[in-house]
Enzyme design. Structure first.
Site, PDB file in Angstrom:
ATOM      1  N   LYS A  13       0.838  -1.214   0.000  1.00  0.00           N
ATOM      2  CA  LYS A  13       0.000   0.000   0.000  1.00  0.00           C
ATOM      3  C   LYS A  13       0.869   1.259   0.000  1.00  0.00           C
ATOM      4  O   LYS A  13       0.605   2.200  -0.744  1.00  0.00           O
ATOM      5  CB  LYS A  13      -0.916   0.024   1.234  1.00  0.00           C
ATOM      6  N   ARG A  87      -9.295   0.392   9.139  1.00  0.00           N
ATOM      7  CA  ARG A  87      -8.703  -0.919   9.388  1.00  0.00           C
ATOM      8  C   ARG A  87      -9.750  -1.876   9.966  1.00  0.00           C
ATOM      9  O   ARG A  87      -9.473  -3.023  10.227  1.00  0.00           O
ATOM     10  CB  ARG A  87      -7.612  -0.787  10.452  1.00  0.00           C
ATOM     11  N   ARG A 126      11.810  -6.117   5.369  1.00  0.00           N
ATOM     12  CA  ARG A 126      11.649  -4.683   5.081  1.00  0.00           C
ATOM     13  C   ARG A 126      12.557  -3.830   5.969  1.00  0.00           C
ATOM     14  O   ARG A 126      12.730  -4.101   7.145  1.00  0.00           O
ATOM     15  CB  ARG A 126      10.184  -4.288   5.327  1.00  0.00           C
ATOM     16  N   ARG A 160      11.542  -1.802  11.436  1.00  0.00           N
ATOM     17  CA  ARG A 160      10.456  -1.397  12.341  1.00  0.00           C
ATOM     18  C   ARG A 160      10.252  -2.463  13.411  1.00  0.00           C
ATOM     19  O   ARG A 160      10.340  -3.657  13.122  1.00  0.00           O
ATOM     20  CB  ARG A 160       9.153  -1.236  11.541  1.00  0.00           C
ATOM     21  N   ARG A 171      -0.095  -8.944  13.668  1.00  0.00           N
ATOM     22  CA  ARG A 171      -0.664  -8.054  12.639  1.00  0.00           C
ATOM     23  C   ARG A 171      -1.453  -8.842  11.595  1.00  0.00           C
ATOM     24  O   ARG A 171      -2.506  -8.393  11.142  1.00  0.00           O
ATOM     25  CB  ARG A 171       0.456  -7.254  11.958  1.00  0.00           C
TER      26      ARG A 171
HETATM   27  P1  AMP Z   1       1.021   0.500   8.790  1.00  0.00           P
HETATM   28  O1  AMP Z   1       2.177   1.401   8.576  1.00  0.00           O
HETATM   29  O2  AMP Z   1      -0.180   0.869   8.003  1.00  0.00           O
HETATM   30  O3  AMP Z   1       1.407  -0.954   8.656  1.00  0.00           O
HETATM   31  O4  AMP Z   1       0.567   0.678  10.326  1.00  0.00           O
HETATM   32  C1  AMP Z   1       1.468   0.375  11.379  1.00  0.00           C
HETATM   33  C2  AMP Z   1       0.689   0.227  12.671  1.00  0.00           C
HETATM   34  O5  AMP Z   1       0.042   1.463  13.007  1.00  0.00           O
HETATM   35  C3  AMP Z   1      -0.433  -0.801  12.652  1.00  0.00           C
HETATM   36  O6  AMP Z   1       0.024  -2.132  12.858  1.00  0.00           O
HETATM   37  C4  AMP Z   1      -1.294  -0.306  13.816  1.00  0.00           C
HETATM   38  O7  AMP Z   1      -0.684  -0.614  15.058  1.00  0.00           O
HETATM   39  C5  AMP Z   1      -1.216   1.213  13.632  1.00  0.00           C
HETATM   40  N1  AMP Z   1      -2.290   1.675  12.743  1.00  0.00           N
HETATM   41  C6  AMP Z   1      -2.167   2.141  11.479  1.00  0.00           C
HETATM   42  N2  AMP Z   1      -3.366   2.461  10.966  1.00  0.00           N
HETATM   43  C7  AMP Z   1      -4.273   2.177  11.928  1.00  0.00           C
HETATM   44  C8  AMP Z   1      -5.680   2.269  12.006  1.00  0.00           C
HETATM   45  N3  AMP Z   1      -6.427   2.701  10.957  1.00  0.00           N
HETATM   46  N4  AMP Z   1      -6.286   1.894  13.164  1.00  0.00           N
HETATM   47  C9  AMP Z   1      -5.581   1.473  14.201  1.00  0.00           C
HETATM   48  N5  AMP Z   1      -4.241   1.333  14.206  1.00  0.00           N
HETATM   49  C10 AMP Z   1      -3.576   1.686  13.078  1.00  0.00           C
END
Ligand code: AMP
Length: 214
Positions: A13, A87, A126, A160, A171
Site C-alpha cells: 500500500k 482498518r 523490510r 520497524r 498483525r
Molecule cells: P502500517 O504502517 O499501516 O502498517 O501501520 C502500522 C501500525 O500502526 C499498525 O500495525 C497499527 O498498530 C497502527 N495503525 C495504522 N493504521 C491504523 C488504524 N487505521 N487503526 C488502528 N491502528 C492503526
C-alpha cells in the site's frame, strides 16, 4: 479522484501510494506514517500509540479517527489516498460520517491481495529510512552500499519493531479478524476493486491505474 488502498500488512500500500503521489500529485494520508511521525516527535499521541503499534495491535479507534479527521481537513482540495485507514468496519462507518461532514467523497476502494507466505517475507525483510521513509528490502531492494539510504543519504535505515516476527504474527491475525471484512463492506458500497498485488511494483501500479480508470 479520492481512493482508499487497503489489504494485508506488506501488500504494498505504501509503495503504490508513493507512486500515486509522485505521478499524480495526490495527497497521501497514511495512518501508520502519521503514528510513526508522532512517535518520533514524542507527542502525547505518539506516546499513546507506541505500545499498541510495537505489539502489532490496532491503536484505539477514537484516537485514530480524530487524527484522520484532521488530515482530511488539510488536503488543500487535492485528491487523496487513504492508506491504512479504515482498518475495521467501525472505522469505515466513522469515515462515512466524516466524509459527509467534510463534504468529501470516496470514489474507489482498491484492495491489494497478496498471499500470506509472500507477506511474511516482505515484512520481515523490510527496512525503512528513518529520515525520509524510503522503503527497502534486504533481498528484493537492498541498499546500494549496504548502509546509506539511496534516496536521501540518511544513515539510519532500520527495521520497524512491528516488522519483527512476534508482531508480524499479531498483525496478520488482526488483519484477518478486523480488516479483511472491509472487502464485504466496500462491495456493499459498490466501490470495491480487487487487485493482484504480487509481482513487480510497476506491474502492480499499472493494475492500480487500470482500476482507477475503470
Ligand atoms: P502500517 O504502517 O499501516 O502498517 O501501520 C502500522 C501500525 O500502526 C499498525 O500495525 C497499527 O498498530 C497502527 N495503525 C495504522 N493504521 C491504523 C488504524 N487505521 N487503526 C488502528 N491502528 C492503526
Amino acid at each position: 479522484m479520492n481512493i482508499l488502498l487497503f489489504g494485508p500488512p506488506g501488500a504494498g500500500k505504501g509503495t503504490q501510494s508513493a507512486l500515486l503521489v509522485e505521478k499524480n500529485g495526490m495527497k497521501h494520508i497514511s495512518t501508520g506514517d502519521l503514528f510513526r511521525e508522532a512517535i518520533k516527535n514524542k507527542t502525547p499521541l505518539g506516546i499513546e500509540a507506541k505500545g499498541f503499534i510495537d505489539q502489532g495491535k490496532l491503536v484505539p479507534d477514537s484516537v485514530t479517527i480524530n487524527m484522520v479527521k484532521e488530515a482530511l481537513k488539510s488536503t488543500g482540495g487535492k485528491p487523496f489516498i487513504l492508506d491504512g485507514f479504515p482498518r475495521n468496519v467501525s472505522q469505515a462507518q466513522a469515515l462515512k460520517t466524516l466524509l459527509v461532514e467534510l463534504n468529501l467523497k470516496l470514489d474507489k476502494a482498491l484492495f491489494l491481495e497478496v498471499p500470506k507466505d509472500d507477506l511474511i517475507g516482505r515484512l520481515s525483510g523490510r527496512r525503512v529510512c528513518r529520515d525520509c521513509g524510503a522503503v527497502y528490502h534486504i533481498s528484493a531492494k537492498p541498499l546500494k552500499d549496504g548502509k546509506t539510504c539511496d534516496s536521501c543519504g540518511g544513515q539510519d535505515v532500520y527495521q520497524r519493531n512491528d516488522d519483527k516476527a512476534e508482531s508480524i504474527a499479531t498483525r496478520l491475525q488482526v488483519y484477518e479478524d478486523s480488516t479483511r471484512p472491509l472487502k464485504e463492506y466496500y462491495k456493499g458500497q459498490e466501490i470495491l476493486t480487487e487487485i493482484v498485488g504480487t509481482g513487480d511494483e510497476s506491474d502492480v501500479y499499472a493494475r492500480v491505474k487500470i482500476a482507477m480508470n475503470s
